[in-house]
Motif scaffolding. Structure first.
Motif, PDB file in Angstrom:
ATOM      1  N   PHE A 104       0.838  -1.196   0.000  1.00 26.43           N
ATOM      2  CA  PHE A 104       0.000   0.000   0.000  1.00 26.43           C
ATOM      3  C   PHE A 104       0.877   1.253   0.000  1.00 26.43           C
ATOM      4  N   ARG A 130       0.759   4.227  -2.683  1.00 25.09           N
ATOM      5  CA  ARG A 130       0.348   5.566  -2.247  1.00 25.09           C
ATOM      6  C   ARG A 130       1.401   6.621  -2.548  1.00 25.09           C
ATOM      7  N   SER A 144      -3.426   7.720  -5.793  1.00 26.03           N
ATOM      8  CA  SER A 144      -4.304   8.075  -4.668  1.00 26.03           C
ATOM      9  C   SER A 144      -4.923   6.835  -4.033  1.00 26.03           C
ATOM     10  N   ALA A 145      -5.349   6.972  -2.769  1.00 26.93           N
ATOM     11  CA  ALA A 145      -6.038   5.875  -2.094  1.00 26.93           C
ATOM     12  C   ALA A 145      -7.329   5.530  -2.822  1.00 26.93           C
ATOM     13  N   ILE A 166      -6.642   3.231  -5.702  1.00 24.39           N
ATOM     14  CA  ILE A 166      -6.399   1.864  -5.225  1.00 24.39           C
ATOM     15  C   ILE A 166      -7.724   1.167  -4.942  1.00 24.39           C
TER      16      ILE A 166
END
Length: 291
Positions: free
Chosen positions: A17, A21, A25-26, A29
Motif C-alpha cells: 500500500f 500511495r 491516490s487511495a 487503489i
C-alpha cells in the motif's frame, strides 16, 4: 486504474500500500480493487491477478522468493517443481497468518527484486534437495551463465550449517556442459557409483561426421544418452537419429540410451547396464578387490 496496474506491474506483479500511495491516490487503489483488476493478498499487499504466485506469496509474508521457487524464477532446471512457493524470512520474523500459504525458511539471504540471488539460490537448493536434483540445478545455473563456478566453489567452502560437506562435493562436480536435468541425474548416478571417465557433451568428430554424446567415455568408446519424452519429436528427427546412431557404430562407438523412466525409477538397472557395457564388475566385487 491504469496507473495502479502500471505501478504494480513495474514491481513484478505486486506492491505494498505504501509503494502505491507514493504515486497514486487511495481512491485509485480502492477503485482498482473494486473493479477486480488488482487483488488484496495480505494486509497492505496488492497484486495483479496474473502475477507470479511465488512472488506474491513472498511479499504477502514480507520475505523473498527462495530455494526451488527462486530456481524456477531464474530459469534453472528444476526436476520436481514445489507444490507451494518457497519463501525466506529474516531471522526472528514471524509468519503472517494472513499471508499466502508457502514453505517458510529463515535466514539472512541476499536477494534481487525480492528473489534470492542466483548464487544463493543454488546453495539453498543443494541444501534441501536430493543430491541428484541439486546437481541438476547447479549444472543448469552454470550453463545459464548466471552463476560462476569459481564463485560458487568459494561460497560453498565458506558455508556453515547442515549438509555443508555434501554441498561442497556437489558443487565440485557441477558442470556447465550438461544440457538437461535428465543428463545431470544420469551423471549423478555415475558419480554416486564411483564410475569415472565419462565426459559431458563429448564431441565425436572426423572429416565426414560430427556428433555430441550426452556422456561419452573416450577410452572405452562408450556413449550414454538420456532421452526425454520428446526425443523423437518428428519423423525427420527419427531419421536423423537413426543415421547418427549408425555413424557412431561404424566408428566403433557403443551407445546406451536410457529413458526418463529408466533413469528416474530404475537407477540400479541403469548402473548395472553401464557397468556391464564398461566391463566393470559389480560394485560389491570391486569393493572386495580393493580391500
Amino acid at each position: 486504474m491504469a496507473d495502479v496496474v502500471e505501478v504494480i506491474g513495474r514491481r513484478g506483479g505486486s506492491a505494498t500500500f505504501a509503494e502505491l500511495r507514493a504515486v497514486v491516490s487511495a481512491r485509485a487503489i480502492r477503485t482498482a480493487l473494486a473493479a477486480g483488476v488488482i487483488n488484496r493478498v495480505a494486509k497492505g499487499v496488492y497484486s495483479l491477478p496474473a502475477a507470479p504466485p511465488a512472488l506474491i506469496a513472498a511479499r504477502s509474508q514480507g520475505g523473498v522468493v527462495s530455494h526451488l521457487s527462486a530456481a524456477q524464477h531464474w530459469g534453472f532446471g528444476v526436476l520436481n517443481p514445489p507444490d507451494l512457493p518457497h519463501v525466506t524470512l529474516p531471522p526472528g520474523r514471524a509468519r503472517r497468518r494472513a499471508g499466502l500459504p508457502c514453505v517458510l525458511h529463515w535466514a539472512d539471504a541476499p536477494a534481487l527484486d525480492d528473489v534470492t540471488t542466483p548464487l544463493r539460490t543454488v546453495l539453498d537448493c543443494l541444501r534441501i534437495a536430493p543430491p541428484a536434483e541439486g546437481l541438476a540445478i547447479a549444472d543448469s545455473a552454470l550453463r545459464s551463465g548466471r552463476v560462476d563456478h569459481d564463485l560458487l566453489l568459494d561460497a560453498a567452502n565458506r558455508l556453515k550449517g547442515p549438509h555443508r560437506r555434501r554441498i561442497q562435493q556437489l558443487v565440485a562436480f557441477a558442470d556447465a556442459r550438461a544440457e538437461s536435468v535428465l543428463e545431470s541425474v544420469l551423471r549423478y548416478l555415475l558419480i554416486a557409483r564411483g564410475i569415472e571417465g565419462f565426459v559431458p557433451q563429448l564431441q565425436v568428430r572426423d572429416g565426414e561426421f560430427s556428433a555430441r554424446l550426452d556422456l561419452g567415455h573416450p577410452r572405452l568408446l562408450l556413449g550414454l544418452e538420456a532421452d526425454g519424452f520428446a526425443f523423437h519429436g518428428t519423423r525427420r528427427a527419427l531419421v536423423k537419429d537413426c543415421r547418427r546412431q549408425a555413424n557412431l557404430t561404424i566408428r566403433g562407438w557403443r551407445v546406451l540410451r536410457f529413458s526418463w523412466e529408466d533413469i528416474m525409477y530404475d537407477p540400479d538397472w541403469v548402473i548395472a547396464t553401464i557397468e556391464r557395457a564398461a566391463g566393470l564388475p559389480p560394485l560389491t566385487n570391486r569393493l572386495l578387490q580393493a580391500a
